[in-house]
Scaffold this active site. Structure first.
Site, PDB file in Angstrom:
ATOM      1  N   MET A 195       1.000  -1.372  -0.066  1.00 10.16           N
ATOM      2  CA  MET A 195      -0.130  -0.307  -0.432  1.00 10.16           C
ATOM      3  C   MET A 195       0.643   1.356   0.052  1.00 10.16           C
ATOM      4  SD  MET A 195      -3.479  -0.797   2.762  1.00 10.16           S
ATOM      5  CE  MET A 195      -2.663  -1.349   4.084  1.00 10.16           C
TER       6      MET A 195
ATOM      7  N   VAL B  45      10.486   3.605  11.373  1.00  8.65           N
ATOM      8  CA  VAL B  45      10.071   4.361  12.741  1.00  8.65           C
ATOM      9  C   VAL B  45       9.664   4.238  13.925  1.00  8.65           C
ATOM     10  CG1 VAL B  45       8.612   4.549  10.546  1.00  8.65           C
ATOM     11  CG2 VAL B  45       7.435   3.431  12.208  1.00  8.65           C
TER      12      VAL B  45
ATOM     13  N   ASN C  66       2.419   5.175   6.824  1.00  8.29           N
ATOM     14  CA  ASN C  66       1.709   4.118   6.002  1.00  8.29           C
ATOM     15  C   ASN C  66       2.075   2.804   7.408  1.00  8.29           C
ATOM     16  OD1 ASN C  66       0.214   2.571   3.889  1.00  8.29           O
ATOM     17  ND2 ASN C  66       2.134   1.499   4.102  1.00  8.29           N
TER      18      ASN C  66
ATOM     19  N   TYR D 247      -1.636  -6.417  17.211  1.00  7.86           N
ATOM     20  CA  TYR D 247      -2.106  -6.177  16.066  1.00  7.86           C
ATOM     21  C   TYR D 247      -3.591  -5.187  16.253  1.00  7.86           C
ATOM     22  CZ  TYR D 247      -3.716  -5.157  11.270  1.00  7.86           C
ATOM     23  OH  TYR D 247      -3.638  -3.914   9.918  1.00  7.86           O
TER      24      TYR D 247
ATOM     25  N   LYS E 292      -4.019  -1.264  16.224  1.00  9.25           N
ATOM     26  CA  LYS E 292      -4.575  -0.278  14.805  1.00  9.25           C
ATOM     27  C   LYS E 292      -6.054   0.211  15.928  1.00  9.25           C
ATOM     28  CE  LYS E 292      -2.605  -1.374  11.624  1.00  9.25           C
ATOM     29  NZ  LYS E 292      -1.318  -0.325  10.843  1.00  9.25           N
TER      30      LYS E 292
ATOM     31  N   ILE F 288      -6.537  -6.570   1.426  1.00 10.66           N
ATOM     32  CA  ILE F 288      -6.633  -5.938   0.673  1.00 10.66           C
ATOM     33  C   ILE F 288      -5.403  -6.572  -0.053  1.00 10.66           C
ATOM     34  CG2 ILE F 288      -5.206  -4.440  -0.046  1.00 10.66           C
ATOM     35  CD1 ILE F 288      -8.470  -3.713   0.682  1.00 10.66           C
TER      36      ILE F 288
END
Length: 246
Positions: free
Chosen positions: A17, A63, A89, A153, A157, A186
């Protein structure tokens, strides 16, 4: 062009993505700052952009490191004097039941998925305060519905969803918009094997006839990043083929 001369930093831009977002933004005229832990991959994305006549820089980027964020933002400030768009992202997924997750599993997932978002916003905001800007944080439908077998996870999120709303309220008066995008099932190079293996199941979850792709997520991110979304902040936008409609 919808992002002409906008300076946009996209993390996790080396594949999936993030790569789709970087390529899409460049086509819309943005100056793309593409970062990724995989330096070779993100350099390849930047070469694609440059070969198509776009402008882009690549940085190796952990990050979860505040120092990395500060260093990259210093480079952005020195080169362009501003940042118009930040897309947080980069993220990882860890499929383990709660009882099997270790302290290190939890710390690594949170370090990348939520600490990385926080550090990104902290270092981006000073470059946006004078002229405004747009921040798009990539969360997940798991933050809206829960997801079996991925507790760390899902929790991380969910934190992205909440911190997005908090920042939207705190910085709205400075014309800094903060929104979250929530991808569903996705298909990306990383997810393709499992998506193919369990495709029949995933298709039962979506309302549309097909699974999503990275370009469809990039289109949603582009809208929120652009001036077309100038009166939109603090929202959560699912790109999920209708999973959360059920």
């Amino acid at each position: 062009m919808r992002l002409l001369d906008k300076v946009a930093l996209i993390t996790g831009a080396g594949s999936g993505m993030g790569e789709a977002e970087a390529l899409r933004f460049a086509k819309e005229g943005a100056i793309v700052i593409a970062t990724d832990i995989n330096e070779e991959a993100v350099q390849n994305v930047v070469e694609q952009i440059k070969s198509s006549g776009g402008q882009a820089l690549a940085f190796k980027h952990n990050v979860a490191s505040q120092d990395d964020w500060k260093s990259i933002m210093d480079e952005v400030k020195a080169s362009y004097g501003k940042l118009d768009i930040l897309v947080n992202n980069a993220g990882i997924s860890l499929a383990k039941p709660f009882e099997e997750q270790t302290e290190d599993d939890w710390a690594r997932t949170y370090g990348i998925n939520i600490n990385g978002v926080m550090y990104g916003m902290q270092t981006a905001l000073p470059l946006m305060e004078e002229h405004g800007g747009s921040i798009v944080n990539i969360s997940s439908i798991s933050a809206l519905t829960g997801m079996a077998g991925a507790g760390a996870y899902t929790a991380s999120k969910g934190a992205v969803r909440s911190i997005t709303k908090a920042a939207a309220v705190d910085y709205g008066k400075k014309n800094i918009r903060v929104n979250s995008v929530h991808p569903g099932y996705i298909v990306t190079p990383m997810s393709a094997p499992s998506m193919e293996q369990y495709k029949d199941y995933f298709l039962t979850q979506v309302a549309l006839p097909n699974l999503g792709n990275a370009e469809e997520v990039a289109n949603a991110v582009l809208f929120l990043a652009s001036d077309e979304a100038s009166h939109i902040t603090g929202i959560e936008l699912p790109v999920d083929g209708g999973v959360t409609a059920k």
